[in-house]
Design a protein around this motif. Structure first.
Motif, short mmCIF file in Angstrom:
data_model
loop_
_atom_site.label_atom_id
_atom_site.label_comp_id
_atom_site.label_asym_id
_atom_site.label_seq_id
_atom_site.Cartn_x
_atom_site.Cartn_y
_atom_site.Cartn_z
N VAL A 111 0.01 -8.93 -14.12
CA VAL A 111 0.63 -9.36 -12.86
C VAL A 111 -0.37 -9.29 -11.71
O VAL A 111 -0.37 -10.15 -10.82
N THR A 112 -1.25 -8.28 -11.70
CA THR A 112 -2.26 -8.17 -10.64
C THR A 112 -3.13 -9.41 -10.57
O THR A 112 -3.41 -9.94 -9.49
N VAL A 113 -3.56 -9.90 -11.73
CA VAL A 113 -4.42 -11.09 -11.79
C VAL A 113 -3.70 -12.33 -11.27
O VAL A 113 -4.28 -13.17 -10.59
N VAL A 114 -2.41 -12.43 -11.55
CA VAL A 114 -1.62 -13.59 -11.10
C VAL A 114 -1.23 -13.45 -9.63
O VAL A 114 -1.24 -14.43 -8.87
N TYR A 115 -0.92 -12.23 -9.22
CA TYR A 115 -0.36 -11.96 -7.89
C TYR A 115 -1.39 -12.03 -6.76
O TYR A 115 -1.14 -12.64 -5.71
N MET A 116 -2.54 -11.41 -6.96
CA MET A 116 -3.49 -11.24 -5.86
C MET A 116 -4.02 -12.54 -5.26
O MET A 116 -4.14 -12.65 -4.04
N PRO A 117 -4.36 -13.54 -6.06
CA PRO A 117 -4.90 -14.77 -5.45
C PRO A 117 -3.96 -15.42 -4.44
O PRO A 117 -4.41 -16.08 -3.50
N PHE A 118 -2.66 -15.22 -4.61
CA PHE A 118 -1.70 -15.82 -3.69
C PHE A 118 -1.31 -14.85 -2.57
O PHE A 118 -1.02 -15.27 -1.45
N ALA A 119 -1.29 -13.55 -2.87
CA ALA A 119 -0.85 -12.57 -1.89
C ALA A 119 -1.94 -12.21 -0.88
O ALA A 119 -1.65 -11.96 0.28
N VAL A 120 -3.20 -12.16 -1.32
CA VAL A 120 -4.28 -11.74 -0.43
C VAL A 120 -4.39 -12.63 0.81
O VAL A 120 -4.45 -12.11 1.94
N PRO A 121 -4.41 -13.96 0.68
CA PRO A 121 -4.52 -14.78 1.89
C PRO A 121 -3.34 -14.61 2.85
O PRO A 121 -3.49 -14.83 4.06
#
Length: 294
Positions: A111-121
Motif C-alpha cells: 500500500v505504501t508504494v501505491v499510496y505515496m505517489p498520489f498522497a505526497v503531492p
C-alpha cells in the motif's frame, strides 16, 4: 567531502531498503500472511491508522506547531510510511502475534508504494513532483526486491534459507553504516533542532502513533493490537527518504527531520514492546496462579 558522504549515505539507504525487503520476501510465509489478511477488522484498522489517521495527525501537528516548513515536510513524510523492517523482533519482544506481523508487513509495503505517489503531492506542500518520480524509487527499492525474495522462496525454500542469513547480515552491517553516516552528516543539525519545535512535534506524533492504535483498535485481540501499535510506532524510513532524495534542491532540514525519526521510532517502539511484553508475562502468570488456586 560532504558531497561524497551524502552520496555514500544515499547508496547505503538504497542497500538498506533493498536488503530489508529482499530479506522479508525470502522468509515471509505468504500463505499465512494472506490468510491473516482475511481478518477484515485487522486490515481495516491497519489501513485506517496507517494511511488516513496518522498522515492526518502528522499534517495537523505540522499546521498547529509553529516549526519551519522543511521540518513539517519531514514530519508528514514520516506520517505516511508505517512499518519498519525491524518490526518482527519488536513484536516478538512484545509477545505479539507473529502471523499478523507478516500480514501487516505485506499490506503496509504494497500500500505504501501505491499510496505515496498520489498522497505526497497533496499533503507535502513544496515537494512538487510527478507521481512517477515519487513511485520510481519505491517500486525499484521496495517492491522489486520484495517480489524477488518471494519468487526465490517459492521456487526453492532451501535456496531462500541459505541466502536469507547472508542478506540479513549484510543488511545489518549496512544499517550500522547508515546510522553512523546520519550522525556524521547530520549530527550538528540534530543539535540545531533544539528550539525549532521539531523534536517536540515528533514526540507528540510518535506517542500518539504508538498508544492510539493499541487503545482504539476495538474488537482486536491483545496480540493483534500489539502488532498494530508497533507497526505504527515504527516508520519505513527508506520510503520517507525516497521522495527527498529523488528530487533535487530539497531543503536539508527535511532530511534531518526524517533522520531524527531513527531515534524516535527506536525509543518508542522498544519502550512499547518492553511494556507490552511485561504485561503479557504478568497476564500469563496471573492466569496460571488463578488456575492453580482453582
Amino acid at each position: 567531502m560532504a558531497d561524497v558522504l551524502e552520496l555514500v549515505l544515499k547508496l547505503s539507504l538504497a542497500i538498506f531498503m533493498v536488503g530489508n525487503l529482499l530479506d522479508m520476501g525470502l522468509k515471509l510465509n505468504l500463505g499465512e500472511a494472506i490468510r491473516d489478511l482475511g481478518n477484515v477488522r485487522f486490515v481495516a484498522f491497519s489501513l485506517l491508522w496507517g494511511f488516513v489517521l496518522l498522515p492526518g495527525l502528522a499534517y495537523a501537528i505540522a499546521k498547529i506547531i509553529p516549526m519551519d516548513h522543511p521540518y513539517a515536510m519531514g514530519l508528514v513524510l514520516l506520517g505516511m510510511t508505517p512499518c519498519a523492517p525491524f518490526l518482527p523482533p519488536m513484536v516478538e519482544r512484545a509477545k505479539g502475534d507473529m502471523g499478523y506481523t507478516a500480514a501487516f508487513m505485506l499490506l503496509a509495503s504494497v500500500v505504501t508504494v501505491v499510496y505515496m505517489p498520489f498522497a505526497v503531492p497533496v499533503l507535502v506542500k513544496g515537494l512538487s513532483a510527478s507521481a512517477w518520480t515519487i513511485a520510481k524509487p519505491l517500486v525499484l527499492f521496495l517492491l522489486v526486491p520484495f517480489a524477488l525474495g518471494l519468487i526465490i522462496q517459492r521456487r526453492s525454500t532451501s535456496l531462500a534459507a541459505r541466502i536469507e542469513p547472508i542478506v540479513k547480515k549484510l543488511t545489518g552491517i549496512d544499517t550500522v553504516l547508515m546510522l553512523l553516516l546520519c550522525v556524521v552528516i547530520y549530527g550538528k543539525k540534530f543539535v540545531a533542532l533544539e528550539g525549532s519545535y521539531a523534536i517536540g512535534a515528533q514526540i507528540i506524533f510518535f506517542f500518539l502513533a504508538t498508544v492510539g492504535p493499541y487503545l482504539l483498535s476495538f474488537g482486536l485481540l491483545r496480540a493483534q493490537r500489539t502488532v498494530l501499535s508497533l507497526g505504527m510506532a515504527t516508520r519505513n524510513l527508506g520510503a520517507a527518504f525516497a521522495p527527498l532524495f529523488a528530487i533535487r534542491g530539497v531543503d536539508q532540514r527535511a532530511i534531518v527531520m526524517v533522520a531524527l525519526g531513527v531515534i524516535m521510532q527506536a525509543t518508542f517502539s522498544f519502550g512499547a514492546a518492553t511494556f507490552y511484553g511485561r504485561n503479557a508475562e504478568n497476564g500469563k502468570a496471573a492466569a496460571h496462579s488463578a488456575g492453580g488456586n482453582a
